[in-house]
Design a protein around this motif. Sequence first.
Motif, PDB file in Angstrom:
ATOM      1  N   UNK A 165       0.830  -1.208   0.000  1.00  0.00           N
ATOM      2  CA  UNK A 165       0.000   0.000   0.000  1.00  0.00           C
ATOM      3  C   UNK A 165       0.864   1.258   0.000  1.00  0.00           C
ATOM      4  N   UNK A 166       1.957   1.224   0.747  1.00  0.00           N
ATOM      5  CA  UNK A 166       2.869   2.368   0.801  1.00  0.00           C
ATOM      6  C   UNK A 166       3.593   2.528  -0.533  1.00  0.00           C
ATOM      7  N   UNK A 167       4.059   1.423  -1.099  1.00  0.00           N
ATOM      8  CA  UNK A 167       4.778   1.473  -2.378  1.00  0.00           C
ATOM      9  C   UNK A 167       3.898   2.037  -3.486  1.00  0.00           C
ATOM     10  N   UNK A 168       2.645   1.592  -3.525  1.00  0.00           N
ATOM     11  CA  UNK A 168       1.714   2.093  -4.539  1.00  0.00           C
ATOM     12  C   UNK A 168       1.455   3.583  -4.320  1.00  0.00           C
ATOM     13  N   UNK A 169       1.251   3.958  -3.061  1.00  0.00           N
ATOM     14  CA  UNK A 169       1.011   5.363  -2.749  1.00  0.00           C
ATOM     15  C   UNK A 169       2.180   6.246  -3.139  1.00  0.00           C
ATOM     16  N   UNK A 170       3.396   5.799  -2.865  1.00  0.00           N
ATOM     17  CA  UNK A 170       4.587   6.581  -3.214  1.00  0.00           C
ATOM     18  C   UNK A 170       4.746   6.708  -4.726  1.00  0.00           C
ATOM     19  N   UNK A 171       4.472   5.629  -5.445  1.00  0.00           N
ATOM     20  CA  UNK A 171       4.593   5.670  -6.904  1.00  0.00           C
ATOM     21  C   UNK A 171       3.621   6.681  -7.502  1.00  0.00           C
ATOM     22  N   UNK A 172       2.415   6.703  -6.977  1.00  0.00           N
ATOM     23  CA  UNK A 172       1.418   7.648  -7.482  1.00  0.00           C
ATOM     24  C   UNK A 172       1.779   9.079  -7.098  1.00  0.00           C
ATOM     25  N   UNK A 173       2.305   9.251  -5.890  1.00  0.00           N
ATOM     26  CA  UNK A 173       2.668  10.586  -5.419  1.00  0.00           C
ATOM     27  C   UNK A 173       3.828  11.155  -6.227  1.00  0.00           C
ATOM     28  N   UNK A 174       4.727  10.289  -6.665  1.00  0.00           N
ATOM     29  CA  UNK A 174       5.904  10.744  -7.413  1.00  0.00           C
ATOM     30  C   UNK A 174       5.594  11.055  -8.875  1.00  0.00           C
ATOM     31  N   UNK A 175       4.413  10.663  -9.338  1.00  0.00           N
ATOM     32  CA  UNK A 175       4.005  10.979 -10.711  1.00  0.00           C
ATOM     33  C   UNK A 175       3.872  12.496 -10.836  1.00  0.00           C
ATOM     34  N   UNK A 176       4.673  13.141 -11.684  1.00  0.00           N
ATOM     35  CA  UNK A 176       4.639  14.611 -11.757  1.00  0.00           C
ATOM     36  C   UNK A 176       3.402  15.168 -12.456  1.00  0.00           C
ATOM     37  N   UNK A 177       2.709  14.320 -13.191  1.00  0.00           N
ATOM     38  CA  UNK A 177       1.558  14.791 -13.959  1.00  0.00           C
ATOM     39  C   UNK A 177       0.308  14.873 -13.092  1.00  0.00           C
ATOM     40  N   UNK A 178      -0.460  15.898 -13.347  1.00  0.00           N
ATOM     41  CA  UNK A 178      -1.732  16.077 -12.644  1.00  0.00           C
ATOM     42  C   UNK A 178      -2.854  15.559 -13.525  1.00  0.00           C
ATOM     43  N   UNK A 179      -3.641  14.659 -12.994  1.00  0.00           N
ATOM     44  CA  UNK A 179      -4.726  14.043 -13.753  1.00  0.00           C
ATOM     45  C   UNK A 179      -6.075  14.532 -13.231  1.00  0.00           C
ATOM     46  N   UNK A 180      -7.069  14.513 -14.106  1.00  0.00           N
ATOM     47  CA  UNK A 180      -8.413  14.908 -13.702  1.00  0.00           C
ATOM     48  C   UNK A 180      -8.926  13.949 -12.631  1.00  0.00           C
ATOM     49  N   UNK A 181      -9.350  14.497 -11.503  1.00  0.00           N
ATOM     50  CA  UNK A 181      -9.857  13.675 -10.407  1.00  0.00           C
ATOM     51  C   UNK A 181     -11.359  13.463 -10.612  1.00  0.00           C
ATOM     52  N   UNK A 182     -11.807  12.217 -10.705  1.00  0.00           N
ATOM     53  CA  UNK A 182     -13.234  11.951 -10.955  1.00  0.00           C
ATOM     54  C   UNK A 182     -14.066  12.015  -9.675  1.00  0.00           C
ATOM     55  N   UNK A 183     -14.233  13.207  -9.147  1.00  0.00           N
ATOM     56  CA  UNK A 183     -14.984  13.369  -7.907  1.00  0.00           C
ATOM     57  C   UNK A 183     -16.433  12.904  -8.049  1.00  0.00           C
TER      58      UNK A 183
END
Length: 245
Positions: free
Chosen positions: A6-24
Amino acid sequence: MAEHLLVSIGKARFSDPDRHLIPFVNDIEQDKFLNDIENTPHAFVLACLMDRQIKAERAWSIPYRIKDIVGSFNIDDLASVSLEEYKNIFNRNILHRFNDIMAEVFYSAVQDIKVKYNGDASLIWSNNPSSAKVVYEFLQFKGSGKKIATMAANILARQFKIPFSDYYSIDISPDVHILRVMRRTGLVDSNADLDSIIYKARELNPEFPGIIDFSCWETGRTWCRPNNPNCNECIIRDDCKKVIF
Protein backbone atom coordinates in the motif's frame (compact mmCIF):
# COMPACT_ATOMS: atom_id res chain seq x y z
CA MET A 1 10.21 -4.53 8.13
CA ALA A 2 9.65 -4.49 4.38
CA GLU A 3 7.60 -1.63 2.98
CA HIS A 4 3.95 -2.59 2.62
CA LEU A 5 2.56 -2.67 -0.90
CA LEU A 6 0.00 0.00 0.00
CA VAL A 7 2.87 2.37 0.80
CA SER A 8 4.78 1.47 -2.38
CA ILE A 9 1.71 2.09 -4.54
CA GLY A 10 1.01 5.36 -2.75
CA LYS A 11 4.59 6.58 -3.21
CA ALA A 12 4.59 5.67 -6.90
CA ARG A 13 1.42 7.65 -7.48
CA PHE A 14 2.67 10.59 -5.42
CA SER A 15 5.90 10.74 -7.41
CA ASP A 16 4.01 10.98 -10.71
CA PRO A 17 4.64 14.61 -11.76
CA ASP A 18 1.56 14.79 -13.96
CA ARG A 19 -1.73 16.08 -12.64
CA HIS A 20 -4.73 14.04 -13.75
CA LEU A 21 -8.41 14.91 -13.70
CA ILE A 22 -9.86 13.68 -10.41
CA PRO A 23 -13.23 11.95 -10.95
CA PHE A 24 -14.98 13.37 -7.91
CA VAL A 25 -18.46 12.95 -9.40
CA ASN A 26 -17.75 10.83 -12.51
CA ASP A 27 -19.29 13.53 -14.70
CA ILE A 28 -16.81 15.27 -17.00
CA GLU A 29 -18.31 18.76 -16.80
CA GLN A 30 -18.70 18.69 -13.02
CA ASP A 31 -15.27 17.14 -12.50
CA LYS A 32 -13.58 19.79 -14.64
CA PHE A 33 -15.30 22.44 -12.53
CA LEU A 34 -14.14 20.87 -9.25
CA ASN A 35 -10.61 20.34 -10.59
CA ASP A 36 -10.23 23.98 -11.65
CA ILE A 37 -8.55 25.12 -8.43
CA GLU A 38 -6.81 27.93 -10.32
CA ASN A 39 -10.07 29.72 -11.15
CA THR A 40 -12.62 28.38 -8.66
CA PRO A 41 -10.64 27.06 -5.68
CA HIS A 42 -13.64 27.65 -3.42
CA ALA A 43 -15.54 24.92 -5.29
CA PHE A 44 -13.04 22.37 -3.97
CA VAL A 45 -13.18 23.74 -0.42
CA LEU A 46 -16.98 23.81 -0.35
CA ALA A 47 -17.22 20.29 -1.78
CA CYS A 48 -14.88 18.97 0.92
CA LEU A 49 -17.12 20.47 3.59
CA MET A 50 -20.22 18.86 2.05
CA ASP A 51 -18.67 15.38 2.20
CA ARG A 52 -20.43 14.12 5.32
CA GLN A 53 -22.70 11.09 5.77
CA ILE A 54 -23.85 10.85 2.16
CA LYS A 55 -22.31 9.26 -0.92
CA ALA A 56 -19.20 11.14 -2.02
CA GLU A 57 -20.48 11.74 -5.55
CA ARG A 58 -23.63 13.39 -4.23
CA ALA A 59 -21.68 15.57 -1.79
CA TRP A 60 -19.15 16.70 -4.39
CA SER A 61 -21.90 17.61 -6.86
CA ILE A 62 -23.37 20.23 -4.50
CA PRO A 63 -21.16 23.21 -5.53
CA TYR A 64 -21.96 22.62 -9.21
CA ARG A 65 -25.67 22.38 -8.48
CA ILE A 66 -25.49 25.58 -6.43
CA LYS A 67 -23.75 27.27 -9.37
CA ASP A 68 -26.61 26.28 -11.67
CA ILE A 69 -29.28 27.39 -9.20
CA VAL A 70 -27.67 30.73 -8.28
CA GLY A 71 -26.53 31.34 -11.86
CA SER A 72 -22.96 32.17 -10.83
CA PHE A 73 -20.10 30.82 -8.77
CA ASN A 74 -18.36 34.13 -8.26
CA ILE A 75 -17.56 34.35 -4.56
CA ASP A 76 -19.20 37.79 -4.25
CA ASP A 77 -22.40 36.47 -5.80
CA LEU A 78 -22.39 33.45 -3.50
CA ALA A 79 -21.76 35.69 -0.49
CA SER A 80 -24.78 37.84 -1.38
CA VAL A 81 -27.13 34.87 -0.94
CA SER A 82 -28.69 34.86 2.53
CA LEU A 83 -28.60 31.94 4.93
CA GLU A 84 -32.36 31.53 4.64
CA GLU A 85 -32.13 31.35 0.86
CA TYR A 86 -29.40 28.71 1.09
CA LYS A 87 -31.64 26.71 3.40
CA ASN A 88 -34.44 27.02 0.86
CA ILE A 89 -32.11 25.91 -1.95
CA PHE A 90 -30.83 22.90 -0.01
CA ASN A 91 -34.28 21.78 1.12
CA ARG A 92 -36.07 22.45 -2.15
CA ASN A 93 -33.49 20.48 -4.14
CA ILE A 94 -32.75 17.88 -1.43
CA LEU A 95 -29.04 18.50 -1.86
CA HIS A 96 -27.99 16.70 1.31
CA ARG A 97 -29.20 14.37 4.01
CA PHE A 98 -28.98 17.24 6.53
CA ASN A 99 -30.14 20.19 4.48
CA ASP A 100 -30.50 22.91 7.13
CA ILE A 101 -27.19 22.04 8.79
CA MET A 102 -25.23 21.82 5.56
CA ALA A 103 -26.80 25.00 4.22
CA GLU A 104 -25.35 26.73 7.29
CA VAL A 105 -21.96 25.10 6.66
CA PHE A 106 -22.01 26.23 3.02
CA TYR A 107 -23.09 29.77 3.89
CA SER A 108 -20.52 30.12 6.67
CA ALA A 109 -17.69 28.84 4.46
CA VAL A 110 -18.57 31.28 1.68
CA GLN A 111 -18.49 34.17 4.15
CA ASP A 112 -15.16 32.99 5.58
CA ILE A 113 -13.60 32.66 2.13
CA LYS A 114 -14.72 36.17 1.20
CA VAL A 115 -13.62 37.82 4.44
CA LYS A 116 -10.63 35.79 5.70
CA TYR A 117 -9.11 34.96 2.32
CA ASN A 118 -10.21 38.02 0.36
CA GLY A 119 -12.33 35.79 -1.86
CA ASP A 120 -9.41 33.54 -2.85
CA ALA A 121 -9.57 30.11 -1.20
CA SER A 122 -6.24 29.12 -2.76
CA LEU A 123 -4.52 31.28 -0.13
CA ILE A 124 -5.13 28.32 2.19
CA TRP A 125 -2.47 26.31 0.36
CA SER A 126 -0.30 28.92 -1.36
CA ASN A 127 3.39 29.69 -0.73
CA ASN A 128 4.60 26.18 0.10
CA PRO A 129 2.83 25.86 3.48
CA SER A 130 3.43 23.21 6.11
CA SER A 131 0.92 20.37 6.15
CA ALA A 132 -0.08 21.38 9.68
CA LYS A 133 -1.01 24.87 8.49
CA VAL A 134 -3.27 23.58 5.71
CA VAL A 135 -4.98 21.09 8.02
CA TYR A 136 -5.40 23.85 10.61
CA GLU A 137 -6.97 26.24 8.09
CA PHE A 138 -9.53 23.63 7.03
CA LEU A 139 -10.33 22.89 10.66
CA GLN A 140 -11.43 26.51 11.12
CA PHE A 141 -14.42 26.10 8.82
CA LYS A 142 -17.79 25.45 10.43
CA GLY A 143 -18.71 21.77 10.16
CA SER A 144 -15.16 20.62 9.48
CA GLY A 145 -13.19 18.11 11.53
CA LYS A 146 -9.99 16.10 11.39
CA LYS A 147 -11.30 13.72 8.74
CA ILE A 148 -12.38 16.46 6.33
CA ALA A 149 -9.31 18.61 7.00
CA THR A 150 -6.81 15.80 6.41
CA MET A 151 -8.77 14.57 3.37
CA ALA A 152 -8.60 18.03 1.82
CA ALA A 153 -4.88 18.41 2.49
CA ASN A 154 -4.25 14.92 1.15
CA ILE A 155 -6.06 15.56 -2.13
CA LEU A 156 -4.22 18.86 -2.56
CA ALA A 157 -0.84 17.21 -2.01
CA ARG A 158 -1.30 13.85 -3.74
CA GLN A 159 -3.60 14.62 -6.63
CA PHE A 160 -3.46 18.35 -7.23
CA LYS A 161 0.34 18.28 -6.76
CA ILE A 162 0.33 21.36 -4.51
CA PRO A 163 3.81 21.69 -2.97
CA PHE A 164 3.95 21.58 0.82
CA SER A 165 7.05 22.10 2.95
CA ASP A 166 6.30 18.76 4.67
CA TYR A 167 3.59 16.09 4.80
CA TYR A 168 3.82 14.87 8.40
CA SER A 169 0.42 16.20 9.47
CA ILE A 170 -1.56 14.63 6.64
CA ASP A 171 -3.11 11.60 8.27
CA ILE A 172 -5.20 8.92 6.64
CA SER A 173 -8.94 9.75 6.68
CA PRO A 174 -10.60 6.44 7.61
CA ASP A 175 -13.97 5.50 6.17
CA VAL A 176 -15.71 2.13 5.89
CA HIS A 177 -13.60 1.08 2.89
CA ILE A 178 -10.28 1.97 4.50
CA LEU A 179 -11.27 0.38 7.79
CA ARG A 180 -12.21 -2.86 6.02
CA VAL A 181 -8.98 -3.00 3.99
CA MET A 182 -6.72 -2.27 6.94
CA ARG A 183 -8.41 -5.02 8.94
CA ARG A 184 -8.45 -7.62 6.17
CA THR A 185 -4.81 -7.05 5.25
CA GLY A 186 -3.94 -7.83 8.85
CA LEU A 187 -2.28 -4.44 9.31
CA VAL A 188 -4.56 -3.89 12.32
CA ASP A 189 -6.69 -6.16 14.48
CA SER A 190 -10.19 -7.06 13.34
CA ASN A 191 -11.66 -4.87 16.09
CA ALA A 192 -9.34 -1.89 15.50
CA ASP A 193 -10.96 1.53 15.85
CA LEU A 194 -10.35 4.66 13.76
CA ASP A 195 -7.57 5.97 16.00
CA SER A 196 -5.73 2.68 15.62
CA ILE A 197 -5.97 3.00 11.83
CA ILE A 198 -4.51 6.51 11.95
CA TYR A 199 -1.57 5.49 14.12
CA LYS A 200 -0.84 2.40 12.04
CA ALA A 201 -0.65 4.61 8.93
CA ARG A 202 1.78 6.87 10.80
CA GLU A 203 3.92 3.84 11.60
CA LEU A 204 3.87 2.61 8.00
CA ASN A 205 5.02 5.93 6.50
CA PRO A 206 5.78 8.57 9.16
CA GLU A 207 6.81 11.32 6.73
CA PHE A 208 3.43 11.15 4.94
CA PRO A 209 0.92 8.88 6.74
CA GLY A 210 -1.90 9.73 4.35
CA ILE A 211 -0.01 8.46 1.33
CA ILE A 212 -1.87 5.14 1.62
CA ASP A 213 -5.30 6.77 1.85
CA PHE A 214 -6.38 6.60 -1.79
CA SER A 215 -4.91 3.13 -2.39
CA CYS A 216 -6.82 1.82 0.64
CA TRP A 217 -10.03 3.52 -0.42
CA GLU A 218 -9.72 2.35 -4.03
CA THR A 219 -8.98 -1.21 -2.91
CA GLY A 220 -11.99 -1.27 -0.60
CA ARG A 221 -14.37 0.20 -3.12
CA THR A 222 -13.19 -1.77 -6.15
CA TRP A 223 -12.00 -5.19 -4.98
CA CYS A 224 -12.20 -5.61 -1.21
CA ARG A 225 -15.96 -5.30 -1.07
CA PRO A 226 -17.97 -6.21 2.05
CA ASN A 227 -19.33 -9.32 0.34
CA ASN A 228 -17.65 -11.48 -2.30
CA PRO A 229 -14.30 -9.65 -2.39
CA ASN A 230 -12.40 -10.02 -5.66
CA CYS A 231 -9.05 -11.01 -4.18
CA ASN A 232 -7.63 -12.43 -7.42
CA GLU A 233 -7.66 -9.05 -9.18
CA CYS A 234 -6.86 -6.86 -6.17
CA ILE A 235 -3.79 -4.63 -6.53
CA ILE A 236 -2.50 -5.61 -3.07
CA ARG A 237 -3.27 -9.34 -3.28
CA ASP A 238 0.43 -10.20 -2.83
CA ASP A 239 0.65 -8.35 0.48
CA CYS A 240 -2.67 -9.22 2.12
CA LYS A 241 -3.43 -11.76 4.81
CA LYS A 242 -7.05 -11.94 3.63
CA VAL A 243 -8.52 -11.82 7.11
CA ILE A 244 -12.21 -12.27 6.26
CA PHE A 245 -14.51 -11.94 9.26
